[in-house]
Design an enzyme around this catalytic site. Structure first.
Site, PDB file in Angstrom:
ATOM      1  N   CYS A 128       0.720  -0.865   0.211  1.00 14.85           N
ATOM      2  CA  CYS A 128      -0.209   0.221  -0.087  1.00 14.85           C
ATOM      3  C   CYS A 128       0.850   1.391  -0.140  1.00 14.85           C
ATOM      4  O   CYS A 128       1.311   1.905   0.839  1.00 14.85           O
ATOM      5  CB  CYS A 128      -0.653  -0.089   1.424  1.00 14.85           C
ATOM      6  SG  CYS A 128      -2.074   1.501   1.794  1.00 14.85           S
ATOM      7  N   CYS A 157      -0.097   4.572   2.917  1.00 14.22           N
ATOM      8  CA  CYS A 157       1.149   3.106   3.862  1.00 14.22           C
ATOM      9  C   CYS A 157       2.306   3.751   4.357  1.00 14.22           C
ATOM     10  O   CYS A 157       2.415   4.013   5.496  1.00 14.22           O
ATOM     11  CB  CYS A 157       0.491   1.848   4.188  1.00 14.22           C
ATOM     12  SG  CYS A 157      -1.943   1.081   3.708  1.00 14.22           S
TER      13      CYS A 157
END
Length: 153
Positions: free
Chosen positions: A69, A72
């Site tokens: 991600c 993230c």
């Protein structure tokens, strides 16, 4: 506040009782010696996650993330800044949803990064999406009664 608080060691899962007056003095786990409130983001496994979210007396903010991600990974340094700012009265941790999909499902994670604030065995609030440190700190402070801290730089 009581004279001591229960804190779960992210490294070994041991529950520690720490005097409130010693929170800022870098207390360590009585079993493995890992730091408990040093302002670093703890990497949780499933057992430590479940124990800490159920039993800890200090607020715990968990970042549910995955290595693939992009948002993230981009938020990780901001989350680390927030951890330094909020320590020792709030602990920040992360859980890899790819390694622990059952926890992600049980927590109702629909997208990542997702931040969930826990306190004394219950979910207090959620925040979705990548955020700067100042937003993370403001989110935590708006949902907890923590002593004042210096602003995030």
């Amino acid at each position: 506040m009581t004279d001591s608080v229960k804190l779960t060691c992210a490294a070994c899962g041991q529950t520690n009782r720490v005097p409130v007056a010693r929170l800022a003095a870098a207390p360590k786990c009585g079993v493995c010696g890992s730091a408990l409130t040093d302002g670093r983001v703890a990497d949780l496994d499933a057992a430590a996650h479940d124990k800490a979210t159920r039993n800890d007396d200090l607020p715990l903010l968990v970042d549910y993330w995955a290595p693939w991600c992009g948002p993230c990974r981009a938020m990780a340094p901001e989350f680390a800044k927030a951890a330094k700012t909020l320590a020792p009265h709030v602990r920040l941790a992360k859980l890899n949803t790819e390694d622990h999909p059952a926890i992600s499902t049980r927590a109702g994670i629909r997208g990542i990064p997702a931040l969930i604030l826990y306190h004394r065995g219950r979910e207090v609030a959620r925040l979705a999406g990548a955020r700067p440190a100042s937003d993370i700190v403001a989110f935590v402070r708006s949902h907890t009664a923590t002593p004042s801290h210096p602003p995030v730089s």
